[in-house]
Design a protein around this motif. Structure first.
Motif, PDB file in Angstrom:
ATOM      1  N   ASP A  77       0.822  -1.236  -0.053  1.00  0.00           N
ATOM      2  CA  ASP A  77       0.020   0.133   0.064  1.00  0.00           C
ATOM      3  C   ASP A  77       0.713   1.349  -0.197  1.00  0.00           C
ATOM      4  N   PRO A  78       0.827   2.045  -1.138  1.00  0.00           N
ATOM      5  CA  PRO A  78       1.715   3.263  -1.179  1.00  0.00           C
ATOM      6  C   PRO A  78       1.553   4.279   0.074  1.00  0.00           C
ATOM      7  N   ASP A  79       0.503   4.565   0.264  1.00  0.00           N
ATOM      8  CA  ASP A  79       0.252   5.394   1.541  1.00  0.00           C
ATOM      9  C   ASP A  79       0.777   5.099   2.908  1.00  0.00           C
ATOM     10  N   GLN A  80       0.674   3.582   3.305  1.00  0.00           N
ATOM     11  CA  GLN A  80       1.086   2.987   4.337  1.00  0.00           C
ATOM     12  C   GLN A  80       2.759   3.067   4.169  1.00  0.00           C
ATOM     13  N   THR A  82       4.655   5.088   2.469  1.00  0.00           N
ATOM     14  CA  THR A  82       4.958   6.624   2.628  1.00  0.00           C
ATOM     15  C   THR A  82       5.211   7.114   4.051  1.00  0.00           C
ATOM     16  N   SER A  83       3.960   6.654   4.868  1.00  0.00           N
ATOM     17  CA  SER A  83       4.035   6.859   6.110  1.00  0.00           C
ATOM     18  C   SER A  83       5.044   6.407   6.835  1.00  0.00           C
TER      19      SER A  83
END
Length: 247
Positions: A77-80, A82-83
């Protein structure tokens, strides 16, 4: 009377070092000196409370340095992701802003699909003042062919390295023009790859190396006798399909 400005510590430097694919002795003198002189040593946190590979590699070389395990989750998951990279960068910046030098140990080589790249990019974007340097290391294909007692390339060989998530069709097309192909993390597609190599009569010119340079290293050859293998994460295959003779 004007008061003196508050003292501001000079920023520390983040240095990424490649520590090799497994053997603690496969680290350059430059990386070793940097590791042993650092205030803080960071590395990817292992799973389920166990030490990760990079931490295991550098363990014999550590003394009294502060350890900083960083969480790099195995997700897509790109958002996870990045976080997680931002949180890791924030933790490193806390050390750098206090004047501490941080070394990040990355298995293999930094530039070869290395975790350090995500940390460095996140840090540079959020903290432009960060000072970052890099020291290269030995990557897994080089270690694997050394275990085989073979060169990776000779003469005019064309080399292709494929990371995880490649398909059999991609490999089939590449084998039409590449002389040497290295498949990383081959375990998930091994059975299909074996069938393709069988069809192309390349099994005698292909090898699988598991956990290269580690105590658990295994070499499978000839592959004609291994149509099915349950391979762990750190498994790669070397395929020599070209006509250039080996020395």
């Amino acid at each position: 009377m004007a008061s003196n400005p508050p003292h501001v510590s000079a920023l520390g430097t983040l240095t990424g070092i490649g520590v090799g694919p497994g053997d603690p002795d496969l680290i350059t003198l430059k990386a070793l000196k940097c590791l042993q002189s650092a205030n803080v040593v960071a590395f990817p946190q292992g799973r389920s409370g166990r030490p990760g590979l990079a931490q295991t590699i550098i363990a014999p070389h550590l003394d009294q340095q502060q350890l900083l395990p960083l969480d790099f989750p195995y997700i897509f998951d790109p958002d996870q992701l990045t976080s997680a990279w931002q949180q890791a960068g924030d933790r490193v910046w806390q050390c750098l802003s206090q004047g501490q030098n941080v070394v990040f140990a990355c298995e293999g080589d930094l530039s070869f699909y290395g975790t350090f790249n995500y940390l460095a990019l996140s840090l540079e974007r959020r903290y432009p003042a960060a000072q970052i340097t890099r020291i290269p290391g030995i990557c897994s294909p080089m270690a694997a062919v050394s275990a085989l007692g073979l060169p990776l390339t000779v003469q005019s060989d064309k080399l292709v390295v494929l990371p995880a998530l490649y398909t059999v069709n991609e490999l089939n097309a590449i084998l039409n023009w590449a002389d040497v192909v290295v498949l990383l993390k081959v375990g998930s597609v091994y059975n299909q790859i074996w069938q393709l190599l069988h069809q192309r009569r390349l099994l005698e010119h292909s090898w699988v190396i598991v956990n290269a340079t580690q105590p658990t290293q295994i070499v499978y050859r000839p592959l004609t006798t291994y149509p099915c293998l349950e391979l762990p994460y750190f498994s790669l295959m070397v395929i020599r399909s070209g006509a250039n003779p080996l020395p």
